[in-house]
Design a protein around this motif. Structure first.
Motif, short mmCIF file in Angstrom:
data_model
loop_
_atom_site.label_atom_id
_atom_site.label_comp_id
_atom_site.label_asym_id
_atom_site.label_seq_id
_atom_site.Cartn_x
_atom_site.Cartn_y
_atom_site.Cartn_z
N ALA A 101 1.27 -8.28 2.75
CA ALA A 101 1.87 -7.33 2.06
C ALA A 101 2.93 -7.37 0.95
CB ALA A 101 2.30 -6.61 3.20
N GLU A 102 3.18 -6.31 0.35
CA GLU A 102 4.38 -6.37 -0.79
C GLU A 102 5.12 -5.98 -0.57
OE1 GLU A 102 5.22 -4.56 -5.76
OE2 GLU A 102 2.67 -4.30 -4.31
N LEU A 103 6.26 -6.66 -0.62
CA LEU A 103 7.37 -5.86 0.01
C LEU A 103 8.06 -5.06 -0.81
CD1 LEU A 103 9.72 -6.32 1.76
CD2 LEU A 103 11.05 -8.09 0.56
N LEU A 104 8.68 -3.85 -0.51
CA LEU A 104 9.20 -2.82 -1.57
C LEU A 104 10.63 -3.04 -1.07
CD1 LEU A 104 6.42 -0.51 -1.25
CD2 LEU A 104 6.57 -2.37 -3.26
N TYR A 105 10.90 -2.87 -0.07
CA TYR A 105 12.63 -2.64 0.04
C TYR A 105 13.55 -3.55 1.41
CZ TYR A 105 16.53 -0.36 2.12
OH TYR A 105 18.19 -0.26 2.09
N ASP A 106 13.81 -4.76 0.59
CA ASP A 106 15.13 -5.63 2.28
C ASP A 106 15.86 -5.04 2.12
OD1 ASP A 106 15.47 -7.29 3.85
OD2 ASP A 106 14.47 -8.71 2.02
N SER A 107 15.76 -4.22 3.39
CA SER A 107 17.40 -4.24 3.81
C SER A 107 18.57 -5.44 3.71
CB SER A 107 17.98 -3.12 4.95
OG SER A 107 17.21 -3.66 6.25
N VAL A 108 18.23 -6.32 4.25
CA VAL A 108 19.31 -7.20 3.92
C VAL A 108 18.72 -7.81 3.03
CG1 VAL A 108 20.13 -9.46 3.89
CG2 VAL A 108 18.55 -8.05 5.90
#
Length: 134
Positions: A86-93
């Protein structure tokens, strides 16, 4: 084009009545989708699912969507694990790190401006001890 991908497995977790379908991000991978799928296949081939405790038969399938399906037949029941990229679109870290880095850069800029201001005032007064040269 390089993209950050999540290598994900979905499988049964827990025991008895407390079994649930759980998602685990096995790893993150930077590269093309095709490269991520090659890496995901390595994970799928080496994965040891929680259920069944001892599989009689294990089969790994490539799905039409480009993922993998691992089917383990036990003595009483068959379980499966689904692997996907799955393409990572947002990462809060990562977003927090970026915010923290921006705040730190701003703090350092303010500190440098204050130091420059103090140095300018000191120079105006004639040095560290307030003596003016004649």
């Amino acid at each position: 084009m390089q993209t950050r991908w999540g290598l994900i497995v979905e499988e049964n977790d827990g025991m008895g009545e407390r079994k649930a379908w759980a998602t685990t991000v096995l790893a993150h991978f930077d590269g093309t989708r095709e490269q991520a799928l090659v890496k995901l296949e390595e994970y799928a081939r080496n994965h040891s699912p929680q259920h069944p405790a001892s599989a009689l038969t294990t089969r790994l399938y490539r799905t039409a969507e480009g993922g993998f399906l691992l089917v383990n037949e036990g003595s009483m029941r068959t379980y499966h694990c689904r692997f996907s990229v799955a393409e990572l679109l947002y990462d809060s870290v990562e977003a927090k790190r970026a915010r923290d880095a921006a705040r730190e850069a701003e703090r350092q800029e303010q500190e440098a401006a204050r130091a420059a201001e103090k140095a300018a005032k000191r120079a105006e007064r004639g040095g560290l001890f307030g003596r003016r040269e004649r």
